[in-house]
Write a protein that holds these residues in place. Structure first.
Motif, PDB file in Angstrom:
ATOM      1  N   SER A   1       0.858  -1.185   0.000  1.00 37.53           N
ATOM      2  CA  SER A   1       0.000   0.000   0.000  1.00 37.53           C
ATOM      3  C   SER A   1       0.895   1.236   0.000  1.00 37.53           C
ATOM      4  CB  SER A   1      -0.891   0.003   1.240  1.00 37.53           C
ATOM      5  OG  SER A   1      -0.092   0.162   2.417  1.00 37.53           O
ATOM      6  N   ASP A   2       0.304   2.400  -0.255  1.00 41.24           N
ATOM      7  CA  ASP A   2       1.105   3.626  -0.244  1.00 41.24           C
ATOM      8  C   ASP A   2       1.727   3.855   1.130  1.00 41.24           C
ATOM      9  OD1 ASP A   2       0.659   4.106  -2.882  1.00 41.24           O
ATOM     10  OD2 ASP A   2      -0.816   5.710  -2.592  1.00 41.24           O
TER      11      ASP A   2
ATOM     12  N   LYS B   1       1.712  12.586   0.417  1.00 36.90           N
ATOM     13  CA  LYS B   1       0.256  12.557   0.288  1.00 36.90           C
ATOM     14  C   LYS B   1      -0.241  11.118   0.385  1.00 36.90           C
ATOM     15  CE  LYS B   1      -3.420  14.727  -2.424  1.00 36.90           C
ATOM     16  NZ  LYS B   1      -3.720  15.490  -3.663  1.00 36.90           N
ATOM     17  N   LEU B   2      -1.073  10.876   1.391  1.00 35.43           N
ATOM     18  CA  LEU B   2      -1.672   9.558   1.598  1.00 35.43           C
ATOM     19  C   LEU B   2      -3.178   9.704   1.779  1.00 35.43           C
ATOM     20  CD1 LEU B   2       0.778   7.739   4.061  1.00 35.43           C
ATOM     21  CD2 LEU B   2       0.450   7.295   1.626  1.00 35.43           C
ATOM     22  N   ASP B   3      -3.927   8.892   1.074  1.00 35.53           N
ATOM     23  CA  ASP B   3      -5.395   8.899   1.188  1.00 35.53           C
ATOM     24  C   ASP B   3      -5.970  10.305   1.025  1.00 35.53           C
ATOM     25  OD1 ASP B   3      -5.191   6.183   1.676  1.00 35.53           O
ATOM     26  OD2 ASP B   3      -5.216   6.422   3.858  1.00 35.53           O
ATOM     27  N   GLY B   4      -5.381  11.074   0.131  1.00 39.43           N
ATOM     28  CA  GLY B   4      -5.903  12.404  -0.173  1.00 39.43           C
ATOM     29  C   GLY B   4      -5.475  13.498   0.779  1.00 39.43           C
TER      30      GLY B   4
ATOM     31  N   PHE C   1      -0.997  10.793  10.966  1.00 36.20           N
ATOM     32  CA  PHE C   1      -1.564   9.638  10.275  1.00 36.20           C
ATOM     33  C   PHE C   1      -1.766   8.487  11.270  1.00 36.20           C
ATOM     34  CE2 PHE C   1      -1.509   5.791   7.724  1.00 36.20           C
ATOM     35  CZ  PHE C   1      -2.312   6.142   6.651  1.00 36.20           C
TER      36      PHE C   1
END
Length: 399
Positions: A268-269, A344-347, A398
């Motif tokens: 995943s990112d 940038k993760l999940d917008g 996060f």
């Protein structure tokens, strides 16, 4: 647009031709008259009082004026290419106008000066039109405007185009990026755009380069620029020094591909970011006195040492190669200037400081996460930066 520019330039050329032709015609056709007029006025000034006394004595007037007539004919004839009989008639007519009465003399002077003024005005129009036509060629890429064929250079799979013409701060930034991506130490750029303050134009170009191509921007450690403003265009000479060379840049590119190629698939990112954070920290020791320049990804990736700028640039290259959107941030901490990343993760955006996640002194095998995907609020406890220059992060770290 090019067709419109062509029409405009042809109009300028027509103006130059017509106004220049009229100016030359007025100048040459009026030259003899001007010479005669000036010579007569000069001679009449000498005998002004005597001529006034002889106002009602024609014979005496003739005695005074005949030598002037002959003198002017002789002097002017040696300067112009005109038949003597025509010149004699011109001198006679002009002399009669000057001595007839004040109104006639004034009209004669106005006529001569008017022709001269009109010739000068048409010459000015011709010069202005010529300048406009020349400037138009600069923007059209005609011969003499020193436009160059569009070229490109590639670094880290990013292609930099050399604009065919440089007429805006952004195009100037693109030209700088092209030359810097090739590690050109000296180069010249012709700027043909409108600029009241070229210093400001250069600042805007460097700002554009820093905002859009930070890796290329950071390749250089500085240098010198010199420009010459020619009115319609500016010639810019640039001399730069680099912390590495083009061969090292190619090695960096290959190493980045290798590191990402060895990364487990289907991450995943978030997992990609953690993998890259761990890779940089585990393979690097903070060291200003490194073998290569500590500010470069080359020192981080091949010597395993460097400082914050090297950490942040390396992290940026790895994140982008892994398909994760990221940015480079230049700011400050208590000890001075500092650099880190935005991810940038999940917008949403988060801060990542791989330098401060690396224990000092170096402790092999240990990775810190105090500065891993944190918010503005968290990072502002010990970092400062121009908040308006970068995206705002999520409100919380996060999770």
């Amino acid at each position: 647009m090019r067709g419109a520019a062509m029409v405009k330039m042809m109009m300028y050329i027509l103006i130059v031709g017509l106004s220049g032709g009229v100016a030359v015609l007025l100048f040459w056709t009026g030259r003899t008259t001007r010479l005669v007029h000036r010579a007569l006025r000069r001679e009449l000034q000498v005998i002004r009082d005597e001529l006034k006394q002889a106002e009602h004595h024609p014979a005496r007037q003739f005695e005074l004026l005949d030598p002037i007539y002959r003198t002017v004919v002789f002097r002017v004839h040696s300067k112009v290419n005109i038949k003597r009989t025509e010149l004699e008639q011109l001198v006679s007519d002009e002399l009669n106008r000057l001595i007839k009465n004040k109104r006639s003399a004034l009209w004669s002077s106005v006529t001569v000066m008017g022709r001269s003024a009109l010739a000068l005005m048409m010459l000015t129009v011709s010069l202005v039109g010529g300048y406009a036509a020349y400037h138009e060629t600069q923007t059209m890429g005609w011969p003499g405007s020193t436009q160059v064929a569009s070229s490109s250079a590639t670094i880290l799979d990013e292609t930099f185009e050399l604009p065919a013409q440089v007429a805006t701060p952004e195009e100037l930034g693109q030209a700088l990026a092209y030359h810097m991506s090739q590690f050109d130490e000296t180069f010249s750029i012709r700027y043909i755009g409108k600029s009241r303050d070229f210093e400001q134009t250069m600042d805007e170009a460097w700002d554009w380069l820093e905002m859009n191509h930070i890796y290329v921007f950071r390749l250089s450690r500085g240098g010198e620029t010199e420009y010459r403003d020619h009115g319609g265009y500016v010639d810019l000479d640039v001399e730069l020094a680099y912390d590495m060379n083009i061969e090292e840049a190619k090695q960096i590119e290959a190493k980045v591909d290798q590191v990402i190629g060895e990364m487990p698939v289907e991450l995943s990112d978030f997992e990609k970011v953690k993998y890259i954070n761990d890779y940089v920290v585990l393979n690097t020791a903070y060291n200003l006195d490194s073998q290569a320049s500590p500010y470069t990804p080359y020192s981080i990736l091949f010597n395993g040492e460097g400082v914050c700028e090297g950490y942040a640039l390396t992290t940026l290259l790895l994140l982008e190669a892994a398909g994760v959107e990221a940015k480079y941030i230049a700011g400050e901490v208590q000890t001075g200037l500092h650099a880190w990343n935005l991810v940038k993760l999940d917008g949403a955006w988060y801060h990542l400081d791989t330098t401060w996640n690396d224990p000092v002194p170096n402790r092999p095998g240990e990775v810190g996460y105090d500065y891993f995907l944190v918010s503005d609020a968290t990072l502002q406890n010990d970092h400062t930066w121009e908040v308006g220059d970068y995206p705002l992060t999520a409100r919380a770290d996060f999770q």
